[in-house]
Design a protein around this motif. Sequence first.
Motif, PDB file in Angstrom:
ATOM      1  N   TRP A   1      10.763   5.323   3.178  1.00  0.00           N
ATOM      2  CA  TRP A   1      11.404   4.830   4.414  1.00  0.00           C
ATOM      3  C   TRP A   1      10.276   4.579   5.533  1.00  0.00           C
ATOM      4  CZ3 TRP A   1      16.349   4.064   4.995  1.00  0.00           C
ATOM      5  CH2 TRP A   1      17.419   4.625   4.252  1.00  0.00           C
ATOM      6  N   THR A   2       8.952   5.021   5.383  1.00  0.00           N
ATOM      7  CA  THR A   2       8.006   4.473   6.113  1.00  0.00           C
ATOM      8  C   THR A   2       7.943   2.954   5.747  1.00  0.00           C
ATOM      9  OG1 THR A   2       7.056   6.564   6.489  1.00  0.00           O
ATOM     10  CG2 THR A   2       5.707   4.633   6.898  1.00  0.00           C
ATOM     11  N   ALA A   3       8.019   2.416   4.713  1.00  0.00           N
ATOM     12  CA  ALA A   3       7.880   1.226   4.342  1.00  0.00           C
ATOM     13  C   ALA A   3       8.911   0.326   4.900  1.00  0.00           C
ATOM     14  CB  ALA A   3       7.810   1.052   2.690  1.00  0.00           C
ATOM     15  N   GLN A   4      10.265   0.944   4.987  1.00  0.00           N
ATOM     16  CA  GLN A   4      11.469   0.238   5.516  1.00  0.00           C
ATOM     17  C   GLN A   4      11.192   0.070   6.959  1.00  0.00           C
ATOM     18  OE1 GLN A   4      14.081   1.751   7.454  1.00  0.00           O
ATOM     19  NE2 GLN A   4      15.028  -0.385   7.592  1.00  0.00           N
ATOM     20  N   ILE A   5      10.674   1.077   7.603  1.00  0.00           N
ATOM     21  CA  ILE A   5      10.392   1.026   9.109  1.00  0.00           C
ATOM     22  C   ILE A   5       9.398  -0.225   9.355  1.00  0.00           C
ATOM     23  CG2 ILE A   5       9.562   2.385  11.041  1.00  0.00           C
ATOM     24  CD1 ILE A   5      11.121   4.797  10.090  1.00  0.00           C
ATOM     25  N   CYS A   6       8.553  -0.197   8.644  1.00  0.00           N
ATOM     26  CA  CYS A   6       7.115  -1.097   8.825  1.00  0.00           C
ATOM     27  C   CYS A   6       7.693  -2.585   8.561  1.00  0.00           C
ATOM     28  CB  CYS A   6       6.099  -0.931   7.691  1.00  0.00           C
ATOM     29  SG  CYS A   6       5.302   0.998   8.299  1.00  0.00           S
ATOM     30  N   SER A   7       8.468  -2.599   7.595  1.00  0.00           N
ATOM     31  CA  SER A   7       9.142  -3.877   7.195  1.00  0.00           C
ATOM     32  C   SER A   7      10.654  -3.922   7.048  1.00  0.00           C
ATOM     33  CB  SER A   7       8.262  -4.713   6.211  1.00  0.00           C
ATOM     34  OG  SER A   7       8.401  -5.833   5.707  1.00  0.00           O
ATOM     35  N   PRO A   8      11.472  -4.046   7.987  1.00  0.00           N
ATOM     36  CA  PRO A   8      12.840  -3.986   7.707  1.00  0.00           C
ATOM     37  C   PRO A   8      13.286  -5.118   6.994  1.00  0.00           C
ATOM     38  CG  PRO A   8      12.096  -4.091  10.157  1.00  0.00           C
ATOM     39  CD  PRO A   8      11.063  -4.161   9.331  1.00  0.00           C
ATOM     40  N   GLU A   9      12.710  -6.359   6.867  1.00  0.00           N
ATOM     41  CA  GLU A   9      13.148  -7.487   6.329  1.00  0.00           C
ATOM     42  C   GLU A   9      12.784  -7.425   4.833  1.00  0.00           C
ATOM     43  OE1 GLU A   9      15.144  -9.751   7.701  1.00  0.00           O
ATOM     44  OE2 GLU A   9      15.231  -8.107   9.387  1.00  0.00           O
ATOM     45  N   CYS A  10      12.067  -6.474   4.418  1.00  0.00           N
ATOM     46  CA  CYS A  10      11.440  -6.661   3.149  1.00  0.00           C
ATOM     47  C   CYS A  10      12.592  -5.899   2.185  1.00  0.00           C
ATOM     48  CB  CYS A  10      10.288  -5.711   3.085  1.00  0.00           C
ATOM     49  SG  CYS A  10       9.252  -5.710   1.361  1.00  0.00           S
ATOM     50  N   LEU A  11      13.446  -6.874   1.198  1.00  0.00           N
ATOM     51  CA  LEU A  11      14.410  -6.408   0.469  1.00  0.00           C
ATOM     52  C   LEU A  11      13.887  -5.462  -0.690  1.00  0.00           C
ATOM     53  CD1 LEU A  11      16.364  -9.774   0.313  1.00  0.00           C
ATOM     54  CD2 LEU A  11      16.638  -7.839   1.659  1.00  0.00           C
ATOM     55  N   PRO A  12      12.693  -5.605  -1.344  1.00  0.00           N
ATOM     56  CA  PRO A  12      12.420  -4.677  -2.478  1.00  0.00           C
ATOM     57  C   PRO A  12      12.402  -3.235  -2.063  1.00  0.00           C
ATOM     58  CG  PRO A  12      10.772  -6.516  -2.616  1.00  0.00           C
ATOM     59  CD  PRO A  12      11.832  -6.671  -1.054  1.00  0.00           C
TER      60      PRO A  12
ATOM     61  N   PRO B   1       4.908  13.043  -5.149  1.00  0.00           N
ATOM     62  CA  PRO B   1       6.284  14.035  -5.300  1.00  0.00           C
ATOM     63  C   PRO B   1       7.566  13.380  -4.717  1.00  0.00           C
ATOM     64  CG  PRO B   1       4.484  15.255  -4.288  1.00  0.00           C
ATOM     65  CD  PRO B   1       3.936  13.812  -4.607  1.00  0.00           C
ATOM     66  N   PRO B   2       8.741  13.995  -5.091  1.00  0.00           N
ATOM     67  CA  PRO B   2       9.848  13.302  -4.631  1.00  0.00           C
ATOM     68  C   PRO B   2       9.769  13.309  -2.735  1.00  0.00           C
ATOM     69  CG  PRO B   2      10.403  14.426  -6.447  1.00  0.00           C
ATOM     70  CD  PRO B   2       9.166  14.616  -6.146  1.00  0.00           C
ATOM     71  N   ARG B   3       9.407  14.422  -2.391  1.00  0.00           N
ATOM     72  CA  ARG B   3       9.598  14.477  -0.969  1.00  0.00           C
ATOM     73  C   ARG B   3       8.489  13.339  -0.166  1.00  0.00           C
ATOM     74  NH1 ARG B   3      13.232  16.771   1.789  1.00  0.00           N
ATOM     75  NH2 ARG B   3      13.629  18.908   1.601  1.00  0.00           N
ATOM     76  N   GLN B   4       7.394  13.283  -0.486  1.00  0.00           N
ATOM     77  CA  GLN B   4       6.431  12.522  -0.134  1.00  0.00           C
ATOM     78  C   GLN B   4       6.837  11.169  -0.523  1.00  0.00           C
ATOM     79  OE1 GLN B   4       2.442  12.909  -1.534  1.00  0.00           O
ATOM     80  NE2 GLN B   4       1.535  11.337  -0.008  1.00  0.00           N
TER      81      GLN B   4
ATOM     82  N   ARG C   1       0.860  -1.269  -0.039  1.00  0.00           N
ATOM     83  CA  ARG C   1       0.024   0.047  -0.008  1.00  0.00           C
ATOM     84  C   ARG C   1       0.724   1.423  -0.040  1.00  0.00           C
ATOM     85  NH1 ARG C   1      -3.090  -3.369   3.009  1.00  0.00           N
ATOM     86  NH2 ARG C   1      -2.346  -2.694   4.836  1.00  0.00           N
ATOM     87  N   LEU C   2       1.863   1.399   0.817  1.00  0.00           N
ATOM     88  CA  LEU C   2       2.775   2.545   0.769  1.00  0.00           C
ATOM     89  C   LEU C   2       3.589   2.570  -0.603  1.00  0.00           C
ATOM     90  CD1 LEU C   2       4.292   1.811   4.323  1.00  0.00           C
ATOM     91  CD2 LEU C   2       2.927   3.603   3.611  1.00  0.00           C
TER      92      LEU C   2
END
Length: 165
Positions: free
Chosen positions: A41-52, A32-35, A23-24
């Motif tokens: 980075w929110t996706a990375q925090i939510c799922s730090p094991e998610c390689l993509p 836009p780039p900032r968003q 969803r993220l």
Amino acid sequence: MNLFTGSSSDEFFGGEVPPQVRRLLDEARNAPPRQMESLLWTAQICSPECLPVYYLLYKFHARLRQYPQAEQAALKGIATAGAQAGLAKDWREVVVSDADFAATGPARFWLFSLKALAFIYLRSSRHEASRELIAKLAELDPGHGLGGEVIAALLEGSNTTRPPT
């Protein structure tokens, strides 16, 4: 649309994506780039094991020439993929017999991310660090399945000739 290839697809480079991360990423596609950066980075925090997510992060930052952020994302991706593949924490200690780097999975993603890091180092004028990574890529990918030789050629052509010894 796949952020990796630009083609219409639900696949992401690096493996499966959990629904909350998808969803993220879907929201990030047209942001836009900032968003987009915040969403990735929110996706990375939510799922730090998610390689993509790491792939998307280092590609995003490298495209914008934000090399310190691209390096951070690549290093996190390398650490995560390496742990998943059971590889040594220090990439210098990894040998070809440690994993099947040609097969789809964390080990291949790890190797691809090393290539990305070599490119990031090249573009941020860290030529010796890039050379070290290129040498490791050649060792672990002797058939050049990942295209490390392209970065090696860029490195050689970037006026980084060594002084005569």
